[in-house]
Design a protein around this motif. Structure first.
Motif, PDB file in Angstrom:
ATOM      1  N   SER A  26       0.769  -1.270  -0.035  1.00 28.50           N
ATOM      2  CA  SER A  26      -0.003  -0.060   0.010  1.00 28.50           C
ATOM      3  C   SER A  26       0.786   1.245   0.078  1.00 28.50           C
ATOM      4  O   SER A  26       0.477   2.266  -0.526  1.00 28.50           O
ATOM      5  N   ILE A  27       1.873   1.349   0.817  1.00 26.42           N
ATOM      6  CA  ILE A  27       2.608   2.650   1.053  1.00 26.42           C
ATOM      7  C   ILE A  27       4.302   2.173   0.784  1.00 26.42           C
ATOM      8  O   ILE A  27       4.730   2.970   1.126  1.00 26.42           O
ATOM      9  N   GLY A  28       4.526   1.350   0.237  1.00 26.52           N
ATOM     10  CA  GLY A  28       5.906   0.819   0.078  1.00 26.52           C
ATOM     11  C   GLY A  28       6.946   0.869   1.217  1.00 26.52           C
ATOM     12  O   GLY A  28       6.404   0.579   2.278  1.00 26.52           O
ATOM     13  N   VAL A  29       8.036   1.548   1.144  1.00 28.76           N
ATOM     14  CA  VAL A  29       9.028   1.338   2.213  1.00 28.76           C
ATOM     15  C   VAL A  29       8.580   2.226   3.736  1.00 28.76           C
ATOM     16  O   VAL A  29       9.287   1.808   4.693  1.00 28.76           O
ATOM     17  N   ALA A  30       7.679   2.977   3.262  1.00 32.66           N
ATOM     18  CA  ALA A  30       6.931   3.605   4.628  1.00 32.66           C
ATOM     19  C   ALA A  30       6.384   2.676   5.440  1.00 32.66           C
ATOM     20  O   ALA A  30       6.730   2.753   6.685  1.00 32.66           O
ATOM     21  N   ALA A  31       5.977   1.361   5.046  1.00 35.05           N
ATOM     22  CA  ALA A  31       5.416   0.621   6.038  1.00 35.05           C
ATOM     23  C   ALA A  31       6.717  -0.141   6.961  1.00 35.05           C
ATOM     24  O   ALA A  31       6.152  -0.078   8.103  1.00 35.05           O
ATOM     25  N   PRO A  32       7.473  -0.726   6.460  1.00 40.09           N
ATOM     26  CA  PRO A  32       8.554  -1.292   7.494  1.00 40.09           C
ATOM     27  C   PRO A  32       9.102  -0.047   8.326  1.00 40.09           C
ATOM     28  O   PRO A  32       9.416  -0.507   9.382  1.00 40.09           O
ATOM     29  N   ALA A  33       9.267   1.231   7.773  1.00 41.41           N
ATOM     30  CA  ALA A  33       9.579   2.117   8.341  1.00 41.41           C
ATOM     31  C   ALA A  33       8.830   2.302   9.794  1.00 41.41           C
ATOM     32  O   ALA A  33       9.291   2.875  10.869  1.00 41.41           O
ATOM     33  N   LEU A  34       7.354   2.376   9.443  1.00 41.02           N
ATOM     34  CA  LEU A  34       6.572   2.640  10.487  1.00 41.02           C
ATOM     35  C   LEU A  34       6.614   1.403  11.463  1.00 41.02           C
ATOM     36  O   LEU A  34       6.283   1.413  12.688  1.00 41.02           O
ATOM     37  N   LEU A  35       6.894   0.233  11.044  1.00 41.11           N
ATOM     38  CA  LEU A  35       6.590  -1.051  11.826  1.00 41.11           C
ATOM     39  C   LEU A  35       7.880  -1.086  12.850  1.00 41.11           C
ATOM     40  O   LEU A  35       7.985  -1.307  13.993  1.00 41.11           O
ATOM     41  N   ILE A  36       9.049  -0.413  12.223  1.00 43.39           N
ATOM     42  CA  ILE A  36      10.131  -0.571  13.013  1.00 43.39           C
ATOM     43  C   ILE A  36      10.001   0.792  14.202  1.00 43.39           C
ATOM     44  O   ILE A  36      10.420   0.455  15.403  1.00 43.39           O
ATOM     45  N   THR A  37       9.439   1.749  13.756  1.00 46.65           N
ATOM     46  CA  THR A  37       9.216   2.792  14.763  1.00 46.65           C
ATOM     47  C   THR A  37       8.422   2.294  15.717  1.00 46.65           C
ATOM     48  O   THR A  37       8.623   2.592  17.154  1.00 46.65           O
ATOM     49  N   PHE A  38       7.134   1.735  15.717  1.00 42.21           N
ATOM     50  CA  PHE A  38       6.327   1.278  16.759  1.00 42.21           C
ATOM     51  C   PHE A  38       6.753   0.094  17.572  1.00 42.21           C
ATOM     52  O   PHE A  38       6.512  -0.079  18.700  1.00 42.21           O
ATOM     53  N   ARG A  39       7.720  -0.752  16.695  1.00 39.55           N
ATOM     54  CA  ARG A  39       8.346  -1.958  17.632  1.00 39.55           C
ATOM     55  C   ARG A  39       9.494  -1.426  18.451  1.00 39.55           C
ATOM     56  O   ARG A  39       9.335  -1.678  19.656  1.00 39.55           O
ATOM     57  N   LEU A  40       9.982  -0.174  18.186  1.00 38.08           N
ATOM     58  CA  LEU A  40      11.052   0.420  19.029  1.00 38.08           C
ATOM     59  C   LEU A  40      10.134   1.099  20.281  1.00 38.08           C
ATOM     60  O   LEU A  40      10.754   1.107  21.397  1.00 38.08           O
ATOM     61  N   LEU A  41       8.855   1.721  19.853  1.00 43.38           N
ATOM     62  CA  LEU A  41       8.239   2.325  21.034  1.00 43.38           C
ATOM     63  C   LEU A  41       7.753   1.283  22.035  1.00 43.38           C
ATOM     64  O   LEU A  41       7.545   1.472  23.327  1.00 43.38           O
ATOM     65  N   GLN A  42       7.442   0.051  21.498  1.00 41.18           N
ATOM     66  CA  GLN A  42       7.178  -0.983  22.390  1.00 41.18           C
ATOM     67  C   GLN A  42       8.212  -1.555  23.247  1.00 41.18           C
ATOM     68  O   GLN A  42       8.101  -1.722  24.488  1.00 41.18           O
ATOM     69  N   GLY A  43       9.415  -1.483  22.674  1.00 43.50           N
ATOM     70  CA  GLY A  43      10.792  -1.698  23.436  1.00 43.50           C
ATOM     71  C   GLY A  43      10.972  -0.736  24.686  1.00 43.50           C
ATOM     72  O   GLY A  43      11.297  -1.173  25.897  1.00 43.50           O
ATOM     73  N   LEU A  44      10.781   0.519  24.173  1.00 45.50           N
ATOM     74  CA  LEU A  44      10.841   1.560  25.304  1.00 45.50           C
ATOM     75  C   LEU A  44      10.006   1.362  26.481  1.00 45.50           C
ATOM     76  O   LEU A  44      10.279   1.372  27.617  1.00 45.50           O
ATOM     77  N   SER A  45       8.665   1.018  26.123  1.00 45.89           N
ATOM     78  CA  SER A  45       7.777   0.747  27.098  1.00 45.89           C
ATOM     79  C   SER A  45       7.951  -0.388  28.135  1.00 45.89           C
ATOM     80  O   SER A  45       7.879  -0.149  29.162  1.00 45.89           O
ATOM     81  N   ALA A  46       8.513  -1.581  27.384  1.00 46.51           N
ATOM     82  CA  ALA A  46       8.622  -2.734  28.098  1.00 46.51           C
ATOM     83  C   ALA A  46       9.971  -2.450  28.941  1.00 46.51           C
ATOM     84  O   ALA A  46       9.945  -3.065  30.164  1.00 46.51           O
ATOM     85  N   GLY A  47      10.777  -1.470  28.798  1.00 50.53           N
ATOM     86  CA  GLY A  47      12.056  -1.139  29.556  1.00 50.53           C
ATOM     87  C   GLY A  47      11.579  -0.448  30.814  1.00 50.53           C
ATOM     88  O   GLY A  47      12.205  -0.634  31.871  1.00 50.53           O
ATOM     89  N   GLY A  48      10.329  -0.015  30.967  1.00 54.12           N
ATOM     90  CA  GLY A  48      10.169   0.859  32.021  1.00 54.12           C
ATOM     91  C   GLY A  48       9.042  -0.203  32.812  1.00 54.12           C
ATOM     92  O   GLY A  48       8.615   0.335  34.122  1.00 54.12           O
ATOM     93  N   GLU A  49       8.238  -1.162  32.316  1.00 52.99           N
ATOM     94  CA  GLU A  49       7.335  -1.806  33.077  1.00 52.99           C
ATOM     95  C   GLU A  49       7.815  -2.458  34.358  1.00 52.99           C
ATOM     96  O   GLU A  49       7.445  -2.315  35.411  1.00 52.99           O
TER      97      GLU A  49
END
Length: 442
Positions: A122-145
């Motif tokens: 649907s949106i080309g390389v922006a799709a994996p870029a956004l996937l990486i971004t939100f996965r990193l945000l998941q990691g940040l959250s897990a680090g503080g929980e």
């Protein structure tokens, strides 16, 4: 009237104790349910990795696409220490409750966002870029929980029941992983054939109602008595991360090593073991899933039981027993596993849950007891996350590489045995804190 007045102070004390116990239980439920959500969300990615590969990393080589997806999975471990610093700072400066609310919000929205992402088509390389971004945000959250939850429960729980109360964190985390696996399996069975995109979206989208439920619970809790007392006295640290390194470097190193030992046991013994059984031992996937499910269910039951045992005998003794069992049991139990011995494989993996569950119960009590209230949230969050980078992010890949290089299928047992030996060395370095210290160990 005189009789009533004479008993009023005792009744007041009894009411205060009853209220404290009630709040401690509420705190444990709130922190544990949030941890369930965190580990459900964080684990979903791994269970749907193969489906994500074709949607976000399309190409002629499916193996390369899967490796790219797994690399994104591993990237979340790298940023966990940063999450530990950030959310630990919030917990030590603005309250444990504030940190617990922030972590669940970030994890819930990040997971929901992954479930709503457009694909590469649907949106080309922006799709994996956004996937990486939100996965990193998941990691940040897990680090503080973990640090926030362990510190919060430790500061609410009755002193003689701290290990039992805190043990619900790893116990519930195990159930979060199991639920993620179950939801991924259900979604795949329902949608993989006719609507393959929904097969990986549904597990992530379930995070949103779970997040709302968790927020409702966590908004109703109070901050811990120890934090409020420190805040009232003007004793909060202005720079907890800096103070942690200046004043408690030895305790921080020990915490990191305890976390390393705990996470190696977790990711080799409960996560990588499934890959090991299927890829190395050539066991059928249906058997592997069933064996791991039985073992994880047993672990979820045993962890609170060993939390109670830890309250009786102390974290140091329980951890020493755990590390000793890793050394003694790992090799013979893994030697029993194989495609021709389903029953023995079940028994063997369940037996290896003994050192694993003892380690979980002892470690989660040890973490917050190594540091004082002023830097506890930051120290536990950062220290545990740092150990997870190596134990969770590196060790499964190292085991795979060493088996391929050496041809020795018992490599995981050597790693678990060395892990136990390292744990025993760390235990020998732990001392009781001086009277009046705001921590139990140093």
């Amino acid at each position: 009237m005189e009789h009533a007045v004479a008993y009023t102070p005792a009744l007041d004390q009894e009411e205060a104790r009853a209220r404290h116990v009630s709040e401690a239980k509420k705190a444990t439920v709130a922190a544990s349910f949030g941890t369930f959500l965190e580990y459900y969300d964080f684990s979903c990615y791994g269970y749907v990795a193969a489906m994500l590969a074709s949607s976000f990393f399309p190409g002629a080589d499916p193996t390369a696409a899967l490796l790219s997806t797994l690399a994104v999975f591993g990237s979340a471990f790298v940023v966990r220490p940063l999450g530990g610093i950030f959310f630990g700072h919030i917990g030590d400066r603005y309250g444990r409750k504030a940190a617990l609310l922030a972590t669940v919000l970030l994890m819930g929205f990040s997971s929901t966002a992954i479930g709503l992402l457009p694909t590469y088509a649907s949106i080309g390389v922006a799709a994996p870029a956004l996937l990486i971004t939100f996965r990193l945000l998941q990691g940040l959250s897990a680090g503080g929980e973990i640090g926030g939850a362990a510190s919060y429960i430790r500061e609410w729980a009755p002193p003689h029941r701290r290990a039992l109360y805190i043990s619900f964190i790893p116990g519930i985390a195990v159930l979060g992983k199991a639920t993620a696996a179950g939801m991924a399996g259900i979604a795949a069975a329902m949608f993989a054939k006719d609507s393959p995109d929904w097969a990986w979206r549904v597990p992530f989208l379930v995070a949103f109602p779970l997040m709302l439920g968790c927020l409702w619970i966590r908004l109703r809790i109070e901050d811990s008595p120890e934090f409020k007392a420190l805040q009232t006295a003007g004793g909060l640290s202005k720079a907890p991360f800096g103070e942690l390194f200046r004043a408690y470097p030895a305790s921080l190193v020990k915490l990191m090593l305890f976390a390393l030992v705990q996470t190696v046991g977790t990711y080799i013994g409960t996560v990588y073991v499934a890959v090991y059984m299927k890829a190395v031992l050539k066991m059928p996937q249906s058997q592997v899933g069933f064996i791991v499910l039985i073992a994880i269910t047993c672990a979820a039951v045993l962890i609170p039981i060993f939390g109670w045992v830890t309250d009786r005998f102390g974290a140091k003794r329980v951890l020493a027993a755990s590390y000793g069992f890793y050394i003694v049991l790992s090799y013979p139990m893994y030697a029993l596993m194989g495609p021709d011995s389903f029953a023995l494989s079940v028994v063997a993996l369940v037996v290896t849950m003994l050192p694993y569950t003892l380690c979980q119960a002892g470690s989660y009590l040890m973490y917050p007891e190594l540091l004082p209230t002023r830097v506890r949230s930051t120290g536990v969050s950062f220290g545990h996350s740092f150990g997870s980078v190596i134990g969770g992010g590196l060790m499964p890949y190292l085991a795979t590489a060493l088996i391929a290089w050496s041809g020795d299928i018992m490599i995981p047992t050597y790693m678990l045995m060395a892990n136990g030996a390292l744990g025993l060395l760390v235990i020998l370095s732990v001392r009781d804190a001086a009277p009046g210290d705001a921590r139990k160990y140093r």
